[in-house]
Design a protein around this motif. Structure first.
Motif, PDB file in Angstrom:
ATOM      1  N   PHE A  27       0.824  -1.208   0.000  1.00  0.00           N
ATOM      2  CA  PHE A  27       0.000   0.000   0.000  1.00  0.00           C
ATOM      3  C   PHE A  27       0.856   1.253   0.000  1.00  0.00           C
ATOM      4  N   SER A  28       1.957   1.249   0.762  1.00  0.00           N
ATOM      5  CA  SER A  28       2.823   2.427   0.813  1.00  0.00           C
ATOM      6  C   SER A  28       3.477   2.677  -0.537  1.00  0.00           C
ATOM      7  N   ILE A  31       0.559   4.153  -2.763  1.00  0.00           N
ATOM      8  CA  ILE A  31       0.054   5.483  -2.436  1.00  0.00           C
ATOM      9  C   ILE A  31       1.035   6.571  -2.825  1.00  0.00           C
ATOM     10  N   GLU A  32       2.323   6.233  -2.927  1.00  0.00           N
ATOM     11  CA  GLU A  32       3.325   7.219  -3.331  1.00  0.00           C
ATOM     12  C   GLU A  32       3.056   7.735  -4.744  1.00  0.00           C
ATOM     13  N   VAL A  34       0.038   8.072  -5.971  1.00  0.00           N
ATOM     14  CA  VAL A  34      -1.198   8.860  -5.906  1.00  0.00           C
ATOM     15  C   VAL A  34      -0.975  10.155  -5.140  1.00  0.00           C
ATOM     16  N   PHE A  38       4.060  11.320   0.040  1.00  0.00           N
ATOM     17  CA  PHE A  38       4.079  10.171   0.950  1.00  0.00           C
ATOM     18  C   PHE A  38       5.440   9.479   0.890  1.00  0.00           C
ATOM     19  N   GLY A  72      -0.139   1.516  -8.470  1.00  0.00           N
ATOM     20  CA  GLY A  72      -0.098   2.977  -8.484  1.00  0.00           C
ATOM     21  C   GLY A  72       0.137   3.530  -9.870  1.00  0.00           C
TER      22      GLY A  72
END
Length: 214
Positions: A27-28, A31-32, A34, A38, A72
């Motif tokens: 997830f990390s 999300i970077e 998006v 982050f 992503g």
């Protein structure tokens, strides 16, 4: 992200079951793409530190961050593709892209992606903060998603492989890890700033020459 935050992240992940920890890493990494601010890379290296310190399988960590990167990248490509296919929409983004000063620059960018999109995608993971925009541009330029994801996977594998290697080597030396990440990021920003300064200088010289000739 400071040393205390890294310690907290390490303590949190090391206390989780493996499947949940890998999901957090995935997830990390996603999300970077998006939300570029982050700190996905930092969390990836924390995951790498868990390989020698918590016995996490490197194959699982590597697969998790690659899969997150692909998701992503696909999302960003979809955004760009949607923007290009819905030019008649009256959203703030469409209005911005249609502005008189912006539209020619966007068109030039898309033409470059149409010619050398694979090269830009290969480089995306090594340029901080702007990674998401590479894939949005690829979508707007109508590059095939399969090709985009292939080159994105190669780039992500090279970058994340390097991060995992560094994280594994430094073990739990958080200060060393932070210093390495910060130095790399600073070096890239200096290079990008120098290139922008050189480009602006050339533009200014050309402008002054035109003024003198006129």
């Amino acid at each position: 992200m400071d040393a205390l935050s890294l310690d907290n992240m390490f303590a949190y992940l090391s206390g989780q079951v493996l499947w949940w920890g890998l999901l957090v890493l995935m997830f990390s990494a996603m999300i970077e793409y998006v939300f570029p601010p982050f700190p996905g890379d930092t969390i990836t290296v924390v995951g790498a530190m868990l390989i020698p310190n918590a016995g996490w399988p490197w194959q699982g960590v590597f697969a998790a961050v690659i899969l997150g990167s692909m998701i992503g990248a696909a999302f960003d490509w979809w955004v760009g593709d949607w923007v290009a296919r819905n030019e008649d929409r009256n959203t703030w983004l469409h209005r911005f892209l249609a502005r008189e000063k912006v539209q020619p620059k966007v068109q030039t960018l898309l033409e470059r992606f149409e010619r050398r999109g694979s090269v830009y995608i290969l480089l995306n993971r090594f340029i901080p903060a702007f990674r998401a925009f590479f894939f949005v541009a690829a979508g707007m330029a109508h590059l095939r998603l399969g090709n985009v994801l292939f080159f994105a996977a190669v780039s992500a594998a090279a970058w994340n492989g390097m991060l995992l290697g560094v994280g594994y080597l430094v073990g739990f030396q958080v200060d060393t890890l932070m210093t390495w990440v910060q130095r790399y990021t600073t070096a890239v920003w200096i290079i990008l700033g120098s290139l922008c300064a050189a480009w602006l200088t050339l533009k200014l010289i050309k402008y002054l020459r035109r003024r003198s000739a006129g």
